[in-house]
Design a protein around this motif. Structure first.
Motif, PDB file in Angstrom:
ATOM      1  N   ARG A  82       0.771  -1.262   0.139  1.00  0.00           N
ATOM      2  CA  ARG A  82      -0.258  -0.309   0.249  1.00  0.00           C
ATOM      3  C   ARG A  82       0.629   1.202  -0.754  1.00  0.00           C
ATOM      4  NH1 ARG A  82      -1.633   2.347   5.186  1.00  0.00           N
ATOM      5  NH2 ARG A  82      -1.106   0.615   6.041  1.00  0.00           N
ATOM      6  N   ALA A  83       0.619   2.541  -1.295  1.00  0.00           N
ATOM      7  CA  ALA A  83       1.623   3.003  -0.093  1.00  0.00           C
ATOM      8  C   ALA A  83       0.580   5.204  -0.417  1.00  0.00           C
ATOM      9  CB  ALA A  83       1.791   3.793  -2.717  1.00  0.00           C
ATOM     10  N   ARG A  84       1.666   5.486  -0.265  1.00  0.00           N
ATOM     11  CA  ARG A  84       0.688   6.957   0.424  1.00  0.00           C
ATOM     12  C   ARG A  84       1.702   8.339  -0.155  1.00  0.00           C
ATOM     13  NH1 ARG A  84      -0.252   7.818   7.239  1.00  0.00           N
ATOM     14  NH2 ARG A  84       1.886   8.862   6.851  1.00  0.00           N
ATOM     15  N   PHE A  85       0.691   9.128  -0.791  1.00  0.00           N
ATOM     16  CA  PHE A  85       1.592   9.894  -1.379  1.00  0.00           C
ATOM     17  C   PHE A  85       1.011  11.238  -0.633  1.00  0.00           C
ATOM     18  CE2 PHE A  85       0.777   6.741  -4.596  1.00  0.00           C
ATOM     19  CZ  PHE A  85       2.056   6.666  -5.321  1.00  0.00           C
ATOM     20  N   LEU A  86       1.255  12.051  -0.802  1.00  0.00           N
ATOM     21  CA  LEU A  86       0.988  13.774  -0.258  1.00  0.00           C
ATOM     22  C   LEU A  86       1.855  14.421  -1.047  1.00  0.00           C
ATOM     23  CD1 LEU A  86       2.160  14.188   3.608  1.00  0.00           C
ATOM     24  CD2 LEU A  86       0.128  13.528   2.863  1.00  0.00           C
ATOM     25  N   VAL A  87       0.222  15.490  -1.545  1.00  0.00           N
ATOM     26  CA  VAL A  87       1.030  15.981  -3.339  1.00  0.00           C
ATOM     27  C   VAL A  87      -0.156  17.764  -1.977  1.00  0.00           C
ATOM     28  CG1 VAL A  87       0.666  14.411  -4.747  1.00  0.00           C
ATOM     29  CG2 VAL A  87      -1.639  15.165  -4.065  1.00  0.00           C
ATOM     30  N   HIS A  88      -0.482  18.363  -3.552  1.00  0.00           N
ATOM     31  CA  HIS A  88      -1.038  19.499  -2.834  1.00  0.00           C
ATOM     32  C   HIS A  88      -2.742  19.205  -3.265  1.00  0.00           C
ATOM     33  CE1 HIS A  88       2.373  22.501  -2.253  1.00  0.00           C
ATOM     34  NE2 HIS A  88       2.696  21.907  -3.403  1.00  0.00           N
ATOM     35  N   LEU A  89      -3.766  19.432  -2.779  1.00  0.00           N
ATOM     36  CA  LEU A  89      -4.851  19.041  -3.076  1.00  0.00           C
ATOM     37  C   LEU A  89      -5.284  20.256  -4.187  1.00  0.00           C
ATOM     38  CD1 LEU A  89      -7.832  18.343  -2.178  1.00  0.00           C
ATOM     39  CD2 LEU A  89      -7.996  20.323   0.046  1.00  0.00           C
ATOM     40  N   SER A  90      -5.137  20.479  -4.092  1.00  0.00           N
ATOM     41  CA  SER A  90      -5.407  21.893  -5.361  1.00  0.00           C
ATOM     42  C   SER A  90      -5.123  21.058  -7.140  1.00  0.00           C
ATOM     43  CB  SER A  90      -4.700  23.320  -5.426  1.00  0.00           C
ATOM     44  OG  SER A  90      -3.894  23.511  -5.640  1.00  0.00           O
ATOM     45  N   HIS A  91      -4.355  20.030  -6.898  1.00  0.00           N
ATOM     46  CA  HIS A  91      -4.021  19.338  -8.379  1.00  0.00           C
ATOM     47  C   HIS A  91      -5.134  18.146  -8.730  1.00  0.00           C
ATOM     48  CE1 HIS A  91       0.255  20.674  -7.804  1.00  0.00           C
ATOM     49  NE2 HIS A  91      -0.464  21.789  -8.832  1.00  0.00           N
ATOM     50  N   PHE A  92      -6.831  18.189  -7.453  1.00  0.00           N
ATOM     51  CA  PHE A  92      -6.582  16.966  -7.417  1.00  0.00           C
ATOM     52  C   PHE A  92      -8.912  17.446  -6.833  1.00  0.00           C
ATOM     53  CE2 PHE A  92      -2.963  15.596  -6.831  1.00  0.00           C
ATOM     54  CZ  PHE A  92      -2.332  13.985  -7.516  1.00  0.00           C
ATOM     55  N   THR A  93      -9.051  18.120  -7.419  1.00  0.00           N
ATOM     56  CA  THR A  93     -10.149  19.343  -7.350  1.00  0.00           C
ATOM     57  C   THR A  93     -10.436  19.497  -8.623  1.00  0.00           C
ATOM     58  OG1 THR A  93      -9.276  21.127  -6.453  1.00  0.00           O
ATOM     59  CG2 THR A  93     -10.077  19.843  -4.352  1.00  0.00           C
ATOM     60  N   THR A  94     -12.087  19.347  -8.448  1.00  0.00           N
ATOM     61  CA  THR A  94     -12.703  19.669  -9.895  1.00  0.00           C
ATOM     62  C   THR A  94     -12.697  21.562 -10.369  1.00  0.00           C
ATOM     63  OG1 THR A  94     -14.885  20.391  -8.694  1.00  0.00           O
ATOM     64  CG2 THR A  94     -14.430  18.044 -10.015  1.00  0.00           C
ATOM     65  N   ASP A  95     -12.049  21.885  -9.496  1.00  0.00           N
ATOM     66  CA  ASP A  95     -12.115  23.683  -9.891  1.00  0.00           C
ATOM     67  C   ASP A  95     -10.442  24.332  -9.290  1.00  0.00           C
ATOM     68  OD1 ASP A  95     -12.258  23.632  -7.133  1.00  0.00           O
ATOM     69  OD2 ASP A  95     -13.569  25.043  -7.003  1.00  0.00           O
ATOM     70  N   HIS A  96      -9.914  23.287  -8.965  1.00  0.00           N
ATOM     71  CA  HIS A  96      -8.173  23.735  -8.386  1.00  0.00           C
ATOM     72  C   HIS A  96      -8.059  24.440  -7.809  1.00  0.00           C
ATOM     73  CE1 HIS A  96      -7.470  21.234 -12.276  1.00  0.00           C
ATOM     74  NE2 HIS A  96      -7.979  21.823 -12.763  1.00  0.00           N
ATOM     75  N   SER A  97      -9.191  24.180  -6.793  1.00  0.00           N
ATOM     76  CA  SER A  97      -8.900  25.093  -5.652  1.00  0.00           C
ATOM     77  C   SER A  97      -8.659  23.865  -4.303  1.00  0.00           C
ATOM     78  CB  SER A  97     -10.816  25.429  -4.968  1.00  0.00           C
ATOM     79  OG  SER A  97     -11.094  24.394  -4.752  1.00  0.00           O
ATOM     80  N   PRO A  98      -8.387  24.985  -3.223  1.00  0.00           N
ATOM     81  CA  PRO A  98      -8.047  23.558  -2.095  1.00  0.00           C
ATOM     82  C   PRO A  98      -9.352  23.965  -1.107  1.00  0.00           C
ATOM     83  CG  PRO A  98      -7.134  26.051  -1.010  1.00  0.00           C
ATOM     84  CD  PRO A  98      -8.029  26.763  -2.349  1.00  0.00           C
ATOM     85  N   ALA A  99     -10.719  23.040  -1.997  1.00  0.00           N
ATOM     86  CA  ALA A  99     -11.463  22.909  -1.291  1.00  0.00           C
ATOM     87  C   ALA A  99     -11.809  21.435  -1.088  1.00  0.00           C
ATOM     88  CB  ALA A  99     -12.819  24.022  -1.256  1.00  0.00           C
ATOM     89  N   GLN A 100     -11.849  21.005   0.546  1.00  0.00           N
ATOM     90  CA  GLN A 100     -12.026  19.173   0.516  1.00  0.00           C
ATOM     91  C   GLN A 100     -12.932  18.562   0.001  1.00  0.00           C
ATOM     92  OE1 GLN A 100     -10.916  18.452   4.459  1.00  0.00           O
ATOM     93  NE2 GLN A 100      -9.807  20.214   4.670  1.00  0.00           N
ATOM     94  N   GLY A 101     -14.106  19.666  -0.262  1.00  0.00           N
ATOM     95  CA  GLY A 101     -15.217  18.989  -1.162  1.00  0.00           C
ATOM     96  C   GLY A 101     -15.566  18.849  -2.340  1.00  0.00           C
ATOM     97  N   ASP A 102     -14.307  19.477  -2.696  1.00  0.00           N
ATOM     98  CA  ASP A 102     -14.244  19.710  -4.526  1.00  0.00           C
ATOM     99  C   ASP A 102     -13.367  18.341  -4.726  1.00  0.00           C
ATOM    100  OD1 ASP A 102     -16.613  21.244  -4.641  1.00  0.00           O
ATOM    101  OD2 ASP A 102     -14.880  22.681  -4.681  1.00  0.00           O
ATOM    102  N   VAL A 103     -13.355  17.173  -4.316  1.00  0.00           N
ATOM    103  CA  VAL A 103     -12.113  16.464  -4.881  1.00  0.00           C
ATOM    104  C   VAL A 103     -12.610  15.438  -6.326  1.00  0.00           C
ATOM    105  CG1 VAL A 103     -10.961  13.698  -4.634  1.00  0.00           C
ATOM    106  CG2 VAL A 103     -11.068  16.094  -2.536  1.00  0.00           C
ATOM    107  N   ASP A 104     -11.892  15.443  -7.023  1.00  0.00           N
ATOM    108  CA  ASP A 104     -12.187  14.595  -8.296  1.00  0.00           C
ATOM    109  C   ASP A 104     -12.308  12.905  -8.508  1.00  0.00           C
ATOM    110  OD1 ASP A 104     -12.862  14.101 -10.911  1.00  0.00           O
ATOM    111  OD2 ASP A 104     -11.277  15.634 -12.163  1.00  0.00           O
ATOM    112  N   GLU A 105     -12.989  12.897  -7.175  1.00  0.00           N
ATOM    113  CA  GLU A 105     -13.067  11.538  -7.424  1.00  0.00           C
ATOM    114  C   GLU A 105     -13.087  10.217  -8.879  1.00  0.00           C
ATOM    115  OE1 GLU A 105     -15.979  10.344  -4.668  1.00  0.00           O
ATOM    116  OE2 GLU A 105     -14.437  11.083  -3.045  1.00  0.00           O
ATOM    117  N   PRO A 106     -13.780  10.664  -9.708  1.00  0.00           N
ATOM    118  CA  PRO A 106     -13.340   9.963 -10.974  1.00  0.00           C
ATOM    119  C   PRO A 106     -11.731  10.531 -11.909  1.00  0.00           C
ATOM    120  CG  PRO A 106     -15.953  11.533 -11.179  1.00  0.00           C
ATOM    121  CD  PRO A 106     -14.688  11.833  -9.689  1.00  0.00           C
TER     122      PRO A 106
END
Length: 224
Positions: free
Chosen positions: A124-148
């Protein structure tokens, strides 16, 4: 008064800026530049011998081959000029003595970058990254993670998960299984996000985990 007496003091250069200017860093992050690394590594024999026993213990684990192969990929693709910056600006620990019992962990500055754990007989791997790279609008909003998008980056959707560490714009991603970890590391957008996060923390100055660096694992990460 001499002209230079009125000049503003020069800011000291820290981190990767000692080796790469901002444009070179950006080009490498985008995959548009091949960086020239040092030919030789600076090595401490005392430090190498310090973790030989732990490395030999790791070699007896059933996950060893996958651990070494994934570390090699990570070292070659996710860390800029790794020979020149080894130990002093990034490090890899072997069986570190922390409560979560990882197999290996890569750090820079005061930050964890990448960790591999035993997951039964697998990984199992764990990566730490910037949240804003993984949200639908590129904001650091925890509710907008691009799960697909995350689910598309692994072999099967259930192999990926995420969490929110403390700190601004920090995102934790977990990936189960060596096949999914390899697929994850091969995705261009993922690689760009990992490189950006790593460069951010390597630019913060000297690595705080130099005393934990395992040169035997470094051999694998820096192998051609």
């Amino acid at each position: 008064m001499a002209p230079h007496m009125n000049a503003p003091p020069r800011r000291s250069t820290t981190g990767l800026r000692k080796f790469l200017d901002p444009e070179q860093q950006r080009d490498w992050i985008e995959g548009e530049a091949e960086l020239i690394d040092a030919e030789e590594r600076l090595e401490s024999l005392e430090q190498r011998f310090k973790y030989v026993a732990r490395y030999e213990k790791l070699l007896r684990r059933p996950q060893t081959q996958d651990v070494l192969e994934i570390l090699r990929v990570y070292g070659q693709t996710c860390i800029p000029i790794p020979r020149q910056t080894e130990r002093h600006y990034w490090s890899v620990s072997c069986l570190p003595s922390t409560s979560d019992k990882p197999l290996v962990r890569v750090n820079a500055s005061w930050m964890e970058l990448f960790t591999l754990y035993a997951d039964s007989e697998g990984l199992r791997a764990r990566f730490l990254v910037h949240l804003s790279h993984f949200t639908t609008d590129h904001s650091p909003a925890q509710g907008d993670v691009d799960e697909p998008f995350l689910e598309d980056c692994v072999a099967t959707p259930e192999d990926v998960g995420y969490f929110f560490p403390r700190g601004d714009d920090i995102f934790g991603i977990t990936v189960r299984g060596s096949a999914s970890i390899r697929k994850f590391l091969a995705e261009r957008r993922i690689l760009r996000a990992i490189r950006t996060f790593n460069v951010t923390h390597m630019n913060r100055g000297r690595n705080a985990y130099q005393a934990s660096h395992c040169y035997s694992l470094g051999d694998t990460m820096l192998a051609d």
